[in-house]
Design an enzyme around this catalytic site. Structure first.
Site, short mmCIF file in Angstrom:
data_model
loop_
_atom_site.label_atom_id
_atom_site.label_comp_id
_atom_site.label_asym_id
_atom_site.label_seq_id
_atom_site.Cartn_x
_atom_site.Cartn_y
_atom_site.Cartn_z
CG ASP A 1 -2.34 0.07 0.98
OD1 ASP A 1 -2.76 1.12 0.44
OD2 ASP A 1 -3.05 -0.89 1.29
CG ASP B 1 -4.98 4.99 1.05
OD1 ASP B 1 -5.86 4.14 1.16
OD2 ASP B 1 -4.97 6.05 1.72
CD GLU C 1 -9.10 3.62 -2.01
OE1 GLU C 1 -8.32 4.51 -1.64
OE2 GLU C 1 -9.88 3.05 -1.24
CG HIS D 1 -8.86 -2.58 4.08
ND1 HIS D 1 -8.48 -2.61 2.75
CD2 HIS D 1 -8.62 -1.32 4.50
CE1 HIS D 1 -8.03 -1.42 2.40
NE2 HIS D 1 -8.10 -0.62 3.45
CG ASP D 2 -11.65 0.61 3.12
OD1 ASP D 2 -11.15 0.56 4.26
OD2 ASP D 2 -11.06 1.13 2.15
C1 NOJ Z 1 -8.60 4.05 1.87
C2 NOJ Z 1 -8.25 2.85 2.68
O1 NOJ Z 1 -8.65 1.69 2.00
C3 NOJ Z 1 -8.90 3.02 4.02
O2 NOJ Z 1 -8.83 1.85 4.80
C4 NOJ Z 1 -8.25 4.17 4.72
O3 NOJ Z 1 -8.92 4.43 5.94
C5 NOJ Z 1 -8.32 5.44 3.87
N1 NOJ Z 1 -8.01 5.21 2.48
C6 NOJ Z 1 -7.37 6.48 4.39
O4 NOJ Z 1 -6.04 6.13 4.14
#
Ligand code: NOJ
Length: 559
Positions: free
Chosen positions: A98, A207, A256, A334-335
């Site tokens: 990442d 990210d 992303e 993970h989100d």
């Molecule tokens: C996206 C990430 O996938 C997430 O988990 C994170 O909280 C935010 N960006 C901030 O970095």
């Protein structure tokens, strides 16, 4: 046929903190990943995306970086990381990390200097971040510069007394946003990226990549997301990174960007642009929100799953990248909540729906990203108390729900359904007290179903979810499904998920009942031409009656 190695790869996302704890401190670590490389190879994946491994106070599990050049002691040392690269490469596997470029931790030395006028390097670093003077109301009370809302629920502005300014943070207040207009800042980040490339990483997942530019006029508005999302200038920054760092090396770089339009997507990841190779977008991730819910609104409002939206989204992205770029397929990361709890059923039809989700996604063209634990059908949490949760986002949002008038129970249910922690629990390796993840109490509790849902158990059952994942991932390679041509049937049908894949050698037809109610299907092909390749329950291959979540894959050789 493939121009790039990453067109034929299968990615597995490792949430480092929760995957495997090798030193029994309750936290997953790099050596823990090394211990499981053979498991992953056997599963059929060959690229690992590792969630942030950098030194961090862990306000957002490592997305708040304190030192980009140091491995978090939670996860090991730089030697461990080099070892991971070597061990992965020895097995013909790749490691992508990442890359967090939108913000740092407020404990990063740059921000320490930026916020303190007495710091010897204050002048240099102040402009690495985004500052605005306070506003005042008629009574002379200090006000935030705008009412913009952070992605984690609170305001984006935090007051810094020492400079009498607010700094911008679109995530938590411990994650101040970097100022990408500052060239010196960009140089420092680029040197850091080069350092990791030189160390041997095979690529990055960038990210929050569509948030790098902000609207520097700072107009008021609420929530104001348009002022820090997808502003045209962020492409200039990404293009600079691509040209100087990504393209000259044989890397896989994944961006992303939620909500990208067709044009934007091609600008990010078209074959003839220099930004990314692939794109993670979220269009299919929240197709089950209830817009009438005012107590736990937005993504927190659970509604019914709109299957047509999922199909249309998949069809759309295949079309966007057809010939011009490369498609990425994934259910969740993970989100979002665990996919089997979210779009399937984690109760009576757990196994059937997990396999249905396997067939409906992983027969599609493009490069897949499997999320850890998905291959055994890991589920959402069963937590009873707010204190069981860990995610920074949970606590601001819980307060929001209560102030909207939600009861504690309603708020807790929203968390159990939708919080990011659902997908961050310890990997369930076996039925030991801590699921074989660790010998000690982990940083976040194991889900109570680890006795029935775990790797060990599924390894010994040839028809388990895990073994069907292996089978499909192998088939993807053998039949070159990544390069296949997909054709959806009945995009508007609210219950079926049917499509055909044509490759050089085969035709596959996937027929699936995406819902928990039985269905008599209007079968879109002449099944006499096909044979049944795989199904998620005992079935008669020609039957048009489909049980809840019943799904089948048919095969035919191409002539
Ligand atoms: C996206 C990430 O996938 C997430 O988990 C994170 O909280 C935010 N960006 C901030 O970095």
């Amino acid at each position: 046929m493939s121009k790039f190695w990453w067109q034929d790869t299968i990615i597995y996302q490792v949430y480092l903190r929760s995957f495997n704890d090798s030193n029994n401190d309750g936290i997953g670590d790099i050596n823990g990943v090394i211990e499981r490389l053979d498991y992953l190879r056997d599963l059929g994946v060959d690229t690992l995306w590792i969630s942030p491994h950098y030194d961090s106070p862990m306000d957002d599990n490592g997305y708040d970086v304190r030192d980009f050049y140091k491995v978090s002691p939670d996860y090991g040392t730089i030697e461990d990381f080099k070892n991971l690269l070597a061990e992965a490469h020895r097995r013909d596997m790749k490691i992508i990390t990442d890359l967090v470029l939108n913000h740092t931790s407020d404990e990063h030395p740059w921000f320490e200097a930026a916020k303190d006028p007495n710091h010897p390097e204050h002048e240099k670093y102040h402009d690495f971040y985004i500052w605005q003077p306070p506003k005042y109301d008629k009574k002379g009370r200090r006000m935030r510069p705008t009412r913009w809302k952070s992605w984690f629920g609170g305001p984006v502005w935090e007051y810094n007394e020492a400079t009498d300014e607010y700094y911008l943070h679109i995530f938590s207040k411990k994650m101040p946003d970097l100022n990408w207009r500052n060239e010196t800042m960009r140089k420092e980040l680029k040197a850091m990226i080069q350092w990791w490339i030189d160390l041997g990483v095979d690529g990055f997942r960038v990210d929050a990549s569509n948030h790098l530019e902000k609207n520097w006029d700072f107009p008021d508005g609420h929530p104001g997301y348009e002022n820090f999302s997808s502003l045209p200038k962020h492409h200039e920054y990404l293009e600079e990174l691509g040209r100087e760092l990504f393209r000259p090396h044989d890397l896989l770089v994944i961006g992303e960007a939620g909500g990208a339009s067709r044009e934007e997507a091609l600008q990010y990841a078209g074959f003839d642009t220099t930004e990314f190779d692939m794109l993670i977008q979220f269009e299919h991730c929240w197709v089950d929100t209830d817009d009438t819910n005012t107590l736990t609104p937005g993504k927190w409002a659970k509604g019914t799953v709109d299957v047509t939206r999922i199909k249309k989204s998949f069809a759309h992205w295949l079309d966007v990248f057809k010939d011009n770029g490369w498609n990425t397929i994934y259910w969740h990361n993970h989100d979002q909540p665990r996919i089997v709890s979210h779009y399937g059923d984690d109760g009576a039809f757990h196994e059937e729906s997990a396999k249905m989700l396997l067939y409906t996604l992983y027969m599609l063209p493009g490069t897949p990203i499997v999320y850890y634990g998905e291959e055994i059908g890991m589920t959402n949490v069963d937590y009873e108390n707010l204190e069981d949760f860990r995610d920074v986002e949970v606590f601001t949002e819980y307060d929001n729900f209560i102030s909207n008038g939600a009861s504690h129970e309603t708020a807790m249910q929203a968390l159990r359904d939708r919080a990011r922690d659902n997908a961050r629990t310890p990997m369930q390796w076996n039925s030991d007290k801590y699921a074989g993840f660790s010998d000690v109490h982990p940083w976040i509790d194991v889900v109570g179903n680890k006795d029935s849902i775990n790797v060990e158990r599924q390894q010994s059952d040839s028809e388990s979810i895990l073994n069907q994942y292996k089978r499909i991932l192998r088939l993807r390679r053998e039949a070159n499904i990544a390069h296949g041509h997909a054709e959806f049937y009945d995009l508007n049908d609210p219950q079926t998920f049917n499509y055909k894949i044509t490759t050089n050698t085969h035709e596959f037809v996937v027929l699936a009942n995406f819902k928990g109610t039985p269905l008599t299907m209007d079968i879109p092909v002449d099944l006499r031409a096909y044979s049944l390749y795989l199904s998620n329950m005992k079935t008669d291959a020609k039957r048009s009656e489909f049980k809840p979540y019943e799904a089948r894959i048919y095969i035919k050789e191409n002539n």
